[in-house]
Every structure is written in C-alpha cells, then in structure tokens.
Write a protein that holds these residues in place. Structure first.
Motif, PDB file in Angstrom:
ATOM      1  N   ASP A 192      43.039  62.266  99.735  1.00 19.50           N
ATOM      2  CA  ASP A 192      41.723  61.763  99.355  1.00 19.50           C
ATOM      3  C   ASP A 192      41.589  61.624  97.838  1.00 19.50           C
ATOM      4  OD1 ASP A 192      41.036  64.269  98.232  1.00 19.50           O
ATOM      5  OD2 ASP A 192      40.167  64.966 100.114  1.00 19.50           O
ATOM      6  N   GLN A 193      40.400  61.231  97.428  1.00 22.10           N
ATOM      7  CA  GLN A 193      40.139  60.904  96.027  1.00 22.10           C
ATOM      8  C   GLN A 193      40.323  62.096  95.105  1.00 22.10           C
ATOM      9  OE1 GLN A 193      36.597  58.641  95.632  1.00 22.10           O
ATOM     10  NE2 GLN A 193      36.532  58.684  93.409  1.00 22.10           N
ATOM     11  N   ASN A 194      40.193  63.304  95.621  1.00 29.21           N
ATOM     12  CA  ASN A 194      40.288  64.492  94.778  1.00 29.21           C
ATOM     13  C   ASN A 194      41.703  65.053  94.651  1.00 29.21           C
ATOM     14  OD1 ASN A 194      37.465  64.583  94.276  1.00 29.21           O
ATOM     15  ND2 ASN A 194      37.146  65.471  96.305  1.00 29.21           N
ATOM     16  N   ASP A 195      42.663  64.431  95.325  1.00 36.79           N
ATOM     17  CA  ASP A 195      44.045  64.882  95.187  1.00 36.79           C
ATOM     18  C   ASP A 195      44.572  64.535  93.809  1.00 36.79           C
ATOM     19  OD1 ASP A 195      45.679  65.916  97.703  1.00 36.79           O
ATOM     20  OD2 ASP A 195      44.094  64.610  98.440  1.00 36.79           O
ATOM     21  N   ARG A 196      45.363  65.450  93.250  1.00 36.68           N
ATOM     22  CA  ARG A 196      45.970  65.221  91.937  1.00 36.68           C
ATOM     23  C   ARG A 196      47.291  64.474  92.091  1.00 36.68           C
ATOM     24  NH1 ARG A 196      43.670  67.933  87.540  1.00 36.68           N
ATOM     25  NH2 ARG A 196      41.511  68.361  88.087  1.00 36.68           N
ATOM     26  N   GLN A 197      47.690  63.808  90.997  1.00 40.87           N
ATOM     27  CA  GLN A 197      48.909  63.010  91.035  1.00 40.87           C
ATOM     28  C   GLN A 197      50.161  63.879  91.029  1.00 40.87           C
ATOM     29  OE1 GLN A 197      49.011  59.826  88.133  1.00 40.87           O
ATOM     30  NE2 GLN A 197      46.790  59.730  88.071  1.00 40.87           N
ATOM     31  N   ARG A 198      50.160  64.943  90.241  1.00 42.85           N
ATOM     32  CA  ARG A 198      51.351  65.764  90.081  1.00 42.85           C
ATOM     33  C   ARG A 198      51.244  67.044  90.913  1.00 42.85           C
ATOM     34  NH1 ARG A 198      53.224  66.150  83.913  1.00 42.85           N
ATOM     35  NH2 ARG A 198      55.209  66.461  84.960  1.00 42.85           N
ATOM     36  N   VAL A 199      52.391  67.572  91.317  1.00 43.27           N
ATOM     37  CA  VAL A 199      52.414  68.815  92.089  1.00 43.27           C
ATOM     38  C   VAL A 199      51.961  69.960  91.187  1.00 43.27           C
ATOM     39  CG1 VAL A 199      53.869  70.425  93.364  1.00 43.27           C
ATOM     40  CG2 VAL A 199      54.303  67.957  93.507  1.00 43.27           C
ATOM     41  N   PRO A 200      50.921  70.690  91.572  1.00 49.03           N
ATOM     42  CA  PRO A 200      50.439  71.790  90.725  1.00 49.03           C
ATOM     43  C   PRO A 200      51.511  72.842  90.511  1.00 49.03           C
ATOM     44  CG  PRO A 200      48.859  71.271  92.461  1.00 49.03           C
ATOM     45  CD  PRO A 200      50.122  70.535  92.783  1.00 49.03           C
ATOM     46  N   LEU A 201      51.461  73.499  89.352  1.00 45.87           N
ATOM     47  CA  LEU A 201      52.440  74.530  89.038  1.00 45.87           C
ATOM     48  C   LEU A 201      52.419  75.641  90.081  1.00 45.87           C
ATOM     49  CD1 LEU A 201      54.498  75.605  86.927  1.00 45.87           C
ATOM     50  CD2 LEU A 201      52.582  76.844  85.886  1.00 45.87           C
ATOM     51  N   THR A 202      51.242  75.947  90.616  1.00 48.49           N
ATOM     52  CA  THR A 202      51.148  77.030  91.604  1.00 48.49           C
ATOM     53  C   THR A 202      51.968  76.718  92.855  1.00 48.49           C
ATOM     54  OG1 THR A 202      49.091  76.017  92.396  1.00 48.49           O
ATOM     55  CG2 THR A 202      48.891  77.874  90.885  1.00 48.49           C
ATOM     56  N   GLN A 203      52.115  75.438  93.200  1.00 51.53           N
ATOM     57  CA  GLN A 203      52.930  75.079  94.348  1.00 51.53           C
ATOM     58  C   GLN A 203      54.411  75.176  94.023  1.00 51.53           C
ATOM     59  OE1 GLN A 203      51.897  71.455  96.378  1.00 51.53           O
ATOM     60  NE2 GLN A 203      49.703  71.794  96.149  1.00 51.53           N
ATOM     61  N   ARG A 204      54.767  74.946  92.765  1.00 49.44           N
ATOM     62  CA  ARG A 204      56.174  74.994  92.377  1.00 49.44           C
ATOM     63  C   ARG A 204      56.671  76.435  92.226  1.00 49.44           C
ATOM     64  NH1 ARG A 204      56.581  72.062  87.150  1.00 49.44           N
ATOM     65  NH2 ARG A 204      54.341  71.691  87.138  1.00 49.44           N
ATOM     66  N   ILE A 205      55.804  77.336  91.756  1.00 51.93           N
ATOM     67  CA  ILE A 205      56.253  78.711  91.513  1.00 51.93           C
ATOM     68  C   ILE A 205      55.677  79.689  92.531  1.00 51.93           C
ATOM     69  CG2 ILE A 205      56.488  78.297  89.032  1.00 51.93           C
ATOM     70  CD1 ILE A 205      53.857  79.767  88.629  1.00 51.93           C
ATOM     71  N   GLY A 206      54.790  79.183  93.383  1.00 53.22           N
ATOM     72  CA  GLY A 206      54.158  80.067  94.353  1.00 53.22           C
ATOM     73  C   GLY A 206      52.793  80.518  93.868  1.00 53.22           C
ATOM     74  N   ALA A 207      51.898  80.736  94.811  1.00 56.64           N
ATOM     75  CA  ALA A 207      50.522  81.101  94.464  1.00 56.64           C
ATOM     76  C   ALA A 207      50.387  82.549  94.025  1.00 56.64           C
ATOM     77  CB  ALA A 207      49.607  80.822  95.659  1.00 56.64           C
ATOM     78  N   SER A 208      51.488  83.283  94.028  1.00 58.81           N
ATOM     79  CA  SER A 208      51.422  84.706  93.706  1.00 58.81           C
ATOM     80  C   SER A 208      51.414  84.986  92.212  1.00 58.81           C
ATOM     81  CB  SER A 208      52.607  85.437  94.348  1.00 58.81           C
ATOM     82  OG  SER A 208      53.835  84.927  93.839  1.00 58.81           O
ATOM     83  N   GLN A 209      51.481  83.926  91.382  1.00 57.57           N
ATOM     84  CA  GLN A 209      51.515  84.111  89.926  1.00 57.57           C
ATOM     85  C   GLN A 209      50.354  83.382  89.244  1.00 57.57           C
ATOM     86  OE1 GLN A 209      53.527  86.301  88.662  1.00 57.57           O
ATOM     87  NE2 GLN A 209      54.492  86.581  90.672  1.00 57.57           N
ATOM     88  N   PRO A 210      49.120  83.752  89.552  1.00 56.57           N
ATOM     89  CA  PRO A 210      47.963  83.058  88.975  1.00 56.57           C
ATOM     90  C   PRO A 210      47.883  83.201  87.452  1.00 56.57           C
ATOM     91  CG  PRO A 210      47.266  85.054  90.093  1.00 56.57           C
ATOM     92  CD  PRO A 210      48.701  84.851  90.444  1.00 56.57           C
ATOM     93  N   LYS A 211      48.356  84.309  86.906  1.00 58.79           N
ATOM     94  CA  LYS A 211      48.309  84.502  85.451  1.00 58.79           C
ATOM     95  C   LYS A 211      49.217  83.509  84.734  1.00 58.79           C
ATOM     96  CE  LYS A 211      45.571  88.151  85.288  1.00 58.79           C
ATOM     97  NZ  LYS A 211      44.251  88.120  84.604  1.00 58.79           N
ATOM     98  N   LEU A 212      50.376  83.253  85.297  1.00 66.20           N
ATOM     99  CA  LEU A 212      51.300  82.287  84.709  1.00 66.20           C
ATOM    100  C   LEU A 212      50.709  80.881  84.783  1.00 66.20           C
ATOM    101  CD1 LEU A 212      54.017  81.535  83.478  1.00 66.20           C
ATOM    102  CD2 LEU A 212      54.989  81.517  85.788  1.00 66.20           C
ATOM    103  N   ALA A 213      50.142  80.545  85.922  1.00 66.06           N
ATOM    104  CA  ALA A 213      49.519  79.229  86.074  1.00 66.06           C
ATOM    105  C   ALA A 213      48.356  79.064  85.101  1.00 66.06           C
ATOM    106  CB  ALA A 213      49.037  79.045  87.511  1.00 66.06           C
ATOM    107  N   GLU A 214      47.593  80.132  84.900  1.00 68.99           N
ATOM    108  CA  GLU A 214      46.467  80.082  83.961  1.00 68.99           C
ATOM    109  C   GLU A 214      46.958  79.870  82.525  1.00 68.99           C
ATOM    110  OE1 GLU A 214      42.654  82.818  82.486  1.00 68.99           O
ATOM    111  OE2 GLU A 214      44.007  83.559  84.058  1.00 68.99           O
ATOM    112  N   ALA A 215      48.044  80.550  82.172  1.00 64.72           N
ATOM    113  CA  ALA A 215      48.598  80.395  80.823  1.00 64.72           C
ATOM    114  C   ALA A 215      49.081  78.968  80.582  1.00 64.72           C
ATOM    115  CB  ALA A 215      49.754  81.379  80.614  1.00 64.72           C
ATOM    116  N   VAL A 216      49.760  78.383  81.575  1.00 62.53           N
ATOM    117  CA  VAL A 216      50.246  77.000  81.440  1.00 62.53           C
ATOM    118  C   VAL A 216      49.073  76.023  81.363  1.00 62.53           C
ATOM    119  CG1 VAL A 216      51.527  75.163  82.583  1.00 62.53           C
ATOM    120  CG2 VAL A 216      52.470  77.467  82.508  1.00 62.53           C
ATOM    121  N   SER A 217      48.037  76.264  82.149  1.00 64.05           N
ATOM    122  CA  SER A 217      46.848  75.401  82.098  1.00 64.05           C
ATOM    123  C   SER A 217      46.203  75.441  80.717  1.00 64.05           C
ATOM    124  CB  SER A 217      45.841  75.824  83.166  1.00 64.05           C
ATOM    125  OG  SER A 217      46.357  75.628  84.459  1.00 64.05           O
TER     126      SER A 217
END
Length: 340
Positions: free
Chosen positions: A199-224
C-alpha cells in the motif's frame, strides 16, 4: 480516481530518454492484465515522446511512439516515465504539454524518476509526491519547496507518483481496486505471483530492523539518527546519549551486526548521500560537501577518493561519459608528441 466503471480510460505514457523498462512494463502489464481478466477494455494506452521519435530505455531497447508532445490528443491520465540521468534532461516541449494537460483536467503521474519533469514544470506544488530512493536526496535539494516522501507511491488528488522497479504495479493495483473492485486487483496480483498488494505507506527500501532483526532497536535507532543528521553529523557521544547506551556498548553493536565502527558507518552513509547528489543533481561539488557534513571540499574529495577510488569531479565526468574521452585525448597527445 483514474478509472471509471462504465467507460474506457485513456492513458498516455510519456517516455523520457533512458527510462526504466522494468518500471514502465510494471505499469503497462498491470493495465493489460486488468483488461484480460475483466474481459473488457478498461484501459487503452499510447506511447508519447518529446519529438515523436522512438525512445531508447536504459537497457538500450528502443520503443516507437504514437506521437510527440505537440499532439492535441486528449487523455484521462498521463504518466511520465523516467530513468537514468533525468536531472540532465531539458524538455521544454514536454513541460508545456504537461501544463496543457493539467489545464484540461487530466491526471498527471510519474514513474521512477519522472517526478523530476513534473517538478520542473511546476506541477507538483501543494501535492505530496515521491521518487526512486536513489534520487530522493537530490530531488529534495533541487526542489526544497516540495513534499517528497520516501513512500513506495503517493496518490494525492490528481497526482500519481511512484518509485521505480515494481512500484508502478502496486500503485496501479491500488487504483484498480478503487475503480473496479478488490476482486479484480487481487486476481491481477495472483497472476503476477505477488504475495500481497503493497500500500501507499510501504517504504521503498528494506528497513534496517528487517536486515538485522527486530531484537536490536537501539542499533536501528542510532542508524536512524545518523540518516536524519547528514548535514550536521552528530558525535558518537551524542548518539550514545540519545539511544541510552555507552560508547563502548554502541561500538560493540555496530561491530557485531554491521561489521564496522559507528564512525565508519556514519562516514559511509554521508559519502553515499554525496554520491547520489553528485550523480543525480547538478549541485556544485563544494555545496555537496557542505550538504553532507564535510568541513571543506578538499576533505570531502579525499574521503570520497579513499572510498570510491576516484575523486568526485572524475566520478561526475565519468557518469557523463567525459572521463574516458579526456583520457583518450591525453593518450593521443602523448603519442603525437612521441612521434614528433
């Protein structure tokens, strides 16, 4: 909506030089399948170019067109199909035609990098739009007054824009669902073996959380945070403070999951953004350096050369096909001098 339940919708595809064949075919094939599965001619489409001559797409295949931008044919919707080096294309006939279509009430859209032409024609003011992620930074720099989102596609009243690749498939399936019902859209999706209609709200690129796993929210936050602070980079202490980790903890996360230290990852993010601006815009190199958080053009040039093995100026000239010519001229000059 583009379509109508009780009449055939007339669509024009305006082909720009080096347009993306995959993005174009994703759009056309979706319309073709809608006709095939419905047993009706829901859509008719025509190919148009600036001068009425055939157009080569980015893989070199050439497409004949029905007519040029001077046509008076009427359309319900026209999609501008872009691809490579769109920032270098000057197309006044095309922009005039699009403005005329807008006055006639036609829906205007863009596929892949076609958004550039609509923006240059001043046809996206007060509309949300999107563009392929590689061109997102450059488009935002060139058109700072526009709202350019990273979403897969944007449908805002009479403006339909989408990224490249298979994004036109999702955008037109959304349109078909609105105009002709969910059952037809689902059947088309099944024919193309799509597991779901994005749908319209899907992002173009695969989110980092999907590439490294959802268990590392701090890392994803730092990259964001890094991605959101390119022009004025944050220090490692600032990043650590914002994510609630010590420097050592943050460094360990980066080493384990991204295989580099945070400062290196941050530098590569900034250099990748600089490369996008270098190849997808006409911004001066010194402005690109500042926009990507480098203190000077020489410092930027050194970091760029260390990472990509050539300086920014040569990168841009190579992309424009000038670097090879320059080197050949130098070799010819040397041969001539040797002969003398």
């Amino acid at each position: 909506m583009i379509g109508s339940a009780d009449s055939t919708t007339r669509i024009g595809f305006y082909l720009m030089p080096q347009f993306s064949m995959l993005a174009f075919s994703s759009a056309v094939e979706t319309l073709r399948m809608a006709n095939q599965l419905s047993g009706q001619t829901l859509y008719r489409w025509t190919l148009v170019s600036s001068d009425g001559h055939e157009v080569a797409c980015s893989n070199g295949l050439r497409f004949p067109v029905e007519h040029g931008a001077q046509t008076r044919a009427r359309y319900d919707a026209v999609f501008v199909c872009g691809g490579l080096n769109v920032h270098l294309i000057k197309d006044e006939p095309g922009m005039q035609w699009l403005r005329q279509l807008d006055k006639q009430g036609a829906i205007l859209g863009a596929i892949c990098t076609g958004t550039y032409l609509l923006a240059r024609a001043d046809l996206l003011h007060d509309y949300r739009c999107t563009i392929h992620w590689e061109n997102l930074a450059a488009a935002r720099e060139e058109f700072p007054h526009l709202v350019i989102s990273p979403e897969l596609f944007e449908i805002d009243r009479k403006r339909y824009t989408c990224a490249g690749g298979t994004a036109p498939l999702d955008m037109l399936l959304s349109e078909i669902r609105s105009s002709h019902g969910n059952e037809l859209a689902t059947r088309i999706s099944e024919q193309f073996m799509c597991d779901r209609i994005r749908d319209q709200n899907d992002r173009q690129r695969v989110p980092l959380t999907q590439r490294i796993g959802a268990s590392q929210p701090k890392l994803a936050e730092a990259v964001s945070l890094m991605e959101a602070n390119i022009e004025e980079p944050m220090t490692l202490d600032e990043l650590s403070h914002h994510v609630g980790l010590s420097r050592r903890q943050l460094e360990r996360l980066f080493q384990r999951y991204l295989h580099c230290v945070p400062t290196r990852y941050y530098l590569e993010l900034r250099l990748e953004r600089a490369r996008q601006l270098l190849l997808q815009s006409s911004m001066p190199i010194v402005d690109i350096a500042l926009a990507c958080g480098f203190i000077s053009a020489p410092h930027f040039s050194k970091c760029y050369r260390d990472t990509f093995s050539l300086p920014p100026r040569d990168e841009r000239r190579r992309a424009a096909g000038l670097l090879g010519d320059s080197r050949e001229k130098k070799k010819a000059s040397k041969r001539t001098n040797s002969a003398d």
